[in-house]
Design a protein around this motif. Sequence first.
Motif, mmCIF file in Angstrom:
data_model
loop_
_atom_site.group_PDB
_atom_site.id
_atom_site.type_symbol
_atom_site.label_atom_id
_atom_site.label_comp_id
_atom_site.label_asym_id
_atom_site.label_seq_id
_atom_site.Cartn_x
_atom_site.Cartn_y
_atom_site.Cartn_z
ATOM 1 N N HIS A 8 0.832 -1.202 0.000
ATOM 2 C CA HIS A 8 0.000 0.000 0.000
ATOM 3 C C HIS A 8 0.865 1.250 0.000
ATOM 4 O O HIS A 8 1.995 1.251 0.492
ATOM 5 C CB HIS A 8 -0.996 0.022 1.180
ATOM 6 C CG HIS A 8 -0.411 0.389 2.511
ATOM 7 N ND1 HIS A 8 -0.158 1.691 2.886
ATOM 8 C CD2 HIS A 8 -0.045 -0.379 3.577
ATOM 9 C CE1 HIS A 8 0.333 1.714 4.125
ATOM 10 N NE2 HIS A 8 0.416 0.477 4.554
ATOM 11 N N ASN A 12 -3.539 3.385 0.177
ATOM 12 C CA ASN A 12 -4.087 2.963 -1.114
ATOM 13 C C ASN A 12 -3.490 1.589 -1.410
ATOM 14 O O ASN A 12 -2.311 1.476 -1.750
ATOM 15 C CB ASN A 12 -3.656 3.978 -2.164
ATOM 16 C CG ASN A 12 -4.560 4.073 -3.367
ATOM 17 O OD1 ASN A 12 -4.240 4.798 -4.294
ATOM 18 N ND2 ASN A 12 -5.687 3.373 -3.401
ATOM 19 N N ASP A 13 -4.289 0.507 -1.243
ATOM 20 C CA ASP A 13 -3.716 -0.832 -1.205
ATOM 21 C C ASP A 13 -3.995 -1.635 -2.472
ATOM 22 O O ASP A 13 -5.062 -1.535 -3.080
ATOM 23 C CB ASP A 13 -4.184 -1.602 0.030
ATOM 24 C CG ASP A 13 -5.693 -1.671 0.174
ATOM 25 O OD1 ASP A 13 -6.406 -0.952 -0.554
ATOM 26 O OD2 ASP A 13 -6.167 -2.444 1.024
ATOM 27 N N ALA A 50 -8.950 -4.864 -1.417
ATOM 28 C CA ALA A 50 -7.929 -3.973 -1.965
ATOM 29 C C ALA A 50 -8.587 -2.958 -2.894
ATOM 30 O O ALA A 50 -9.741 -3.108 -3.292
ATOM 31 C CB ALA A 50 -6.872 -4.761 -2.728
ATOM 32 N N CYS A 88 3.850 1.599 -5.915
ATOM 33 C CA CYS A 88 3.949 0.230 -5.398
ATOM 34 C C CYS A 88 4.616 -0.683 -6.420
ATOM 35 O O CYS A 88 5.438 -1.541 -6.063
ATOM 36 C CB CYS A 88 2.555 -0.305 -5.049
ATOM 37 S SG CYS A 88 1.780 0.469 -3.608
#
Length: 290
Positions: A8, A12-13, A50, A88
Amino acid sequence: MVDVEKYHGTGNDFVVVDADEDVPNRRAFAVELCDREHGIDHPASERRGADGVLFLALEPAYNPPRIVMTLVQPDGSVAGMCGNGARCAAKWAAERTGADEVMIDTPSGTRHADVDGDDVTIEMGAPVFDPEGVPVDRDEPLVEETVEGLTVTAVNTGVPHAVAFVEEVDAVDLESVAPPVRHADVFPDGANVTLASPTPEGGFRQRTFERGVEGETRSCGTGAVAVAAVAHRLGRIEAGATVTVSPPGGDLRVTVEEGNSYLEGPVVFEFAAEVPTVETDPEPVDASGD
């Protein structure tokens, strides 16, 4: 079974999947794993589900290494760009190659990323206000105009955003205010709806209702860049200034220059796991946002 990892960026994953993994139905896979009530879960994760699944094709022979990034959202649609997702992705690639620079190919263009430990900076490109580039269904840029009761400016920072400056972001019922704007006729592809309010330190607090997630996320990187871009357009900040934009999940740093912009912040690895493939196709999704 499919090997996955979860990362994340300021909350924000994303579930990350090597594109070499056999996932015959990416849409169904993403819809199932992202579900906040029944999706992927792990003791090391703060919450179930998610904000999207990142399918990453790594090409390590390049210098710097390159990734082809495809983000499938919780509704099964594919996003053109995601700032925190790209950060990410850069961290994931850096851990596999030992590189501190990564090139990321997205539907919105190729982006350069710098990785410094857990801190990742991603090039986001030039914000676009041109009606065709946002897009908005009109001949002139949409700047500080009322759309479905909210005064917004339309900008594309990889995906379209309707940005509204308000006195206090927490005083707005975003879940009620955002959907009519997100689906407004002036946005033929739909729009993310991002609220911003100034902080005493010269930055901005941010909340974003994300298209494709169809709800508020803890952080939105393209939204943070949109806040800074619109702030510059309206004369609130100078070109080249780095400002702190703070969604609920943490602080991001945004720099908007003439012809480019940059998003910087932390990336956190949560866990690695195996999950089953998903064969059943979900209900069809209108990826245009209509």
